[in-house]
Scaffold this active site. Sequence first.
Site, PDB file in Angstrom:
ATOM      1  CG  HIS A  32      -2.044   0.907   1.214  1.00  0.00           C
ATOM      2  ND1 HIS A  32      -2.253   1.858   2.189  1.00  0.00           N
ATOM      3  CD2 HIS A  32      -3.055   1.042   0.337  1.00  0.00           C
ATOM      4  CE1 HIS A  32      -3.343   2.541   1.921  1.00  0.00           C
ATOM      5  NE2 HIS A  32      -3.857   2.076   0.796  1.00  0.00           N
ATOM      6  CE  LYS A  55      -1.251   4.885  -1.502  1.00  0.00           C
ATOM      7  NZ  LYS A  55      -1.877   4.347  -0.283  1.00  0.00           N
ATOM      8  CG  ASP A 113      18.690  12.173 -10.148  1.00  0.00           C
ATOM      9  OD1 ASP A 113      18.680  11.063 -10.711  1.00  0.00           O
ATOM     10  OD2 ASP A 113      18.579  13.252 -10.755  1.00  0.00           O
ATOM     11  CE  LYS A 172      -4.020   6.628   3.038  1.00  0.00           C
ATOM     12  NZ  LYS A 172      -5.386   6.294   3.119  1.00  0.00           N
ATOM     13  CG  ASP A 197       1.527  17.078  22.579  1.00  0.00           C
ATOM     14  OD1 ASP A 197       0.302  17.053  22.805  1.00  0.00           O
ATOM     15  OD2 ASP A 197       2.344  16.382  23.196  1.00  0.00           O
TER      16      ASP A 197
END
Length: 479
Positions: free
Chosen positions: A223, A225, A230, A399, A404
């Site tokens: 899952h 990404k 370079d 996500k 804090d």
Amino acid sequence: MEFGIPHLFGYLIALTHVLGVIAALHAVFTVRTAQGAIAWALSLLFMPYLTLLPYLVFGRSSFDAYIRARRQANREMHVAMAGLDWRDWVSEAVAARRSLDSGNLLAMPRLGSMPPLAHNQVRLLINGEATFEAIFAAIAAAKQVVLVQFFIVHDDALGRRLADLLLARAAAGVEVFLLYDGIGSHDLPRAYGERLRAGGVQVRSFATRRGLINRFQLNFRNHRKVVVVDGTIGFLGGHNVGDEYLGGKPPLSPWRDTHVELRGPVLTCLQESFAEDWYWAARRLPPLLLAEDFGNGEMLCQLLASGPADPQDTCSLFFVEAINAARQRLWITTPYFIPDEAVFAALHLAVLRGVDVRILLPARPDHRMVYAASSLFAFEALRVGVRIFRYLPGFLHQKVLLIDDCSAAVGSANLDNRSFRLNFEIMLLVHDSGFAARVQDMLEADFALARELREEDDQQINRLRQLGMRVARLISPIL
């Protein structure tokens, strides 16, 4: 004795129930979590007609064999990397680790296999336009190596733009690698990969294991990404390659997602994560680059790559530690909210400590069964004092965690069992007050476009839908 159609149906029914009992026993002995074992066993015992075939394809456990194979591949990969002096950069983590140990996130340096590293730069990329503009610009400027990994790649306008760009860089002599998940990208036509290969791009599909049934195995999906160019600039987050991620597909548009752009020593960890996945798919290493000068970044970062082959439940423990570390604020955005008992208990304890706990969820479903289960957990969290918000403009897929005023995390992991224990995920934890402030501004804008749930909202849901939510919760460990 005469044998007719009724007898045949009787034997088939009996055989189905016997197989259901056998499969239920198999689930009890092999499914990784107690909740998942119970969900599969009950459904196989009482609904074998509906669940036997899904269990055979999706739920049957080759877990131990898969873990052994994946761990062996990882060991082989690290042996192959030994001659690259790739771990020289780890010495830089010593001071960073001491700094991190002085805070509340004491377990994080030991939770993942990759250390916290200092002197990084992280830029927040809000929504698809900013994300793919930055990714495509970086790829277009590539001189040596491009590493690209997505869960989903579609053969649509955005997918073809990516393909054209990769082909152009390959034609210019750049080594280009593309890795996509075989199930996430199940509708990607073969011609897409063939065109890239013909143009010099190295393309692999991430598969669980070989074999016809494993071809349709929904567990152990990749899952992540990830893009690295370079060895000097990288990207990770929630976006996949498809027009819907640019808000191009109603009724879920406008799509709300978040990515980050990285520069600095943490890119060595990002390349190592890609290398493990590429080695599993191709049994050889991609080129890995150590930049001579990473610039003058000041951010302390840790990359946490988690997966089912880990020695512990890295992803679930990451969320538990992050929640337990919060003292004033804990804001979470996730498209799917199906926490396990440990994560839910940590959320409850955070509320009892007086922490401002907020969770932002989508108001529109992309998977109705998951949405139903998520809704029931949302109301349970609401009752223990968690503030729950529904994002109204479009589908929320980001996500993100804000802890804090000093730490934030962005990545691919959802708050559900699939991300906790079944998928390969990646999260970037950033310890920097400036970055945390930018995440706070972003989330405040998102909360302003959301509706806060109230306890009385639960009473307005009709009985049939409430029943559906409870049924969905029963099977939530296997969603």
